[in-house]
Design an enzyme around this catalytic site. Structure first.
Site, PDB file in Angstrom:
ATOM      1  N   GLY A  45       7.339   9.792   2.115  1.00 14.41           N
ATOM      2  CA  GLY A  45       6.342   9.003   1.380  1.00 14.41           C
ATOM      3  C   GLY A  45       5.150   9.774   0.857  1.00 14.41           C
ATOM      4  CG  ASP A 101       3.546   6.757   3.059  1.00 13.42           C
ATOM      5  OD1 ASP A 101       3.087   6.707   4.212  1.00 13.42           O
ATOM      6  OD2 ASP A 101       4.720   6.442   2.782  1.00 13.42           O
ATOM      7  CG  ASP A 104       1.725  -0.946   8.591  1.00 14.36           C
ATOM      8  OD1 ASP A 104       0.909  -1.823   8.300  1.00 14.36           O
ATOM      9  OD2 ASP A 104       2.903  -1.211   8.896  1.00 14.36           O
ATOM     10  CG  PHE A 153       6.627  -4.121   2.386  1.00 15.33           C
ATOM     11  CD1 PHE A 153       6.528  -3.464   3.606  1.00 15.33           C
ATOM     12  CD2 PHE A 153       7.483  -3.609   1.421  1.00 15.33           C
ATOM     13  CE1 PHE A 153       7.280  -2.329   3.863  1.00 15.33           C
ATOM     14  CE2 PHE A 153       8.233  -2.478   1.675  1.00 15.33           C
ATOM     15  CZ  PHE A 153       8.130  -1.838   2.890  1.00 15.33           C
TER      16      PHE A 153
END
Ligand code: IMP
Length: 183
Positions: A45, A101, A104, A153
């Site tokens: 990513g 990237d 989360d 998402f």
């Protein structure tokens, strides 16, 4: 492919401008470093972000990549992080800038930071294109953040769903029906 995007959160121009700002900040913070800093990108990513960021760093730096487990075909984060591809060279006493990237739950960054310190890194800072703080499960934060995103998402600019959408030049929210059918 772009028809599967519900909305664009961050445009290509916004990413480019923000990468210049982040690179200036990092350049300034590391300008007195006596050891050449190493940027470590997490595959896959971080690739477009690494490429955009690194070209604006006005210092002598090196870069390398690691691969750790990610989502697979699910939109839920994993608790365990597995190292799939490790760094080749020694990082003993090297200052590391970990390139992600998105942060989360924070599990990946926390685990990889620990691993890099265990390998002898003198310091580990994190630069992440995106931050989703509402999903955080562990106490970790990126030192440099491109953009904060809501609890949705997202795909594009390196972020995938089931390995697709990484090549999009922007960050957008995937339509729910696109991942419901693949799960
Ligand atoms: P964490 O360990 O939960 O912080 O997740 C880190 C990894 O999960 C990131 O490097 C991404 O590969 C993936 N991830 C987390 N959120 C998203 C998302 O919204 N879209 C795509 N990938 C994501």
């Amino acid at each position: 492919m772009e028809n599967n995007i519900k909305k664009i959160l961050v445009t290509e121009d916004q990413i480019k401008s923000r990468c210049i700002e982040l690179a200036q900040e990092i350049t300034n913070d590391y300008k007195n470093s006596t050891v050449t800093p190493l940027f470590v990108g997490l595959l896959k990513g971080s690739v477009p972000f690494m490429a955009e960021l690194i070209k604006h760093i006005k210092l002598n730096v090196k870069y390398d990549f690691m691969c750790v487990s990610s989502y697979g075909n699910s939109t839920e984060s994993l608790n365990d992080v597995k190292i799939i591809m490790d760094l080749n060279a020694s990082i003993k006493n090297v200052p590391i800038i970990l390139v992600e990237d998105i942060v989360d739950t924070g599990n990946t960054v926390k685990a990889v930071k620990e691993l890099l310190y265990n390998k002898g890194a003198s310091d580990v800072k994190v630069v992440s294109l995106l931050d989703k703080p509402s999903r955080r499960k562990v106490n970790v934060k990126a030192d440099y953040v491109g953009f904060e995103v809501p609890n949705e998402f997202v795909v594009g600019f390196g972020l995938d769903f089931a390995e697709e959408y990484r090549q999009l030049p922007f960050v957008g929210v995937l339509k729910e029906e696109c991942y419901e059918v693949k799960e």
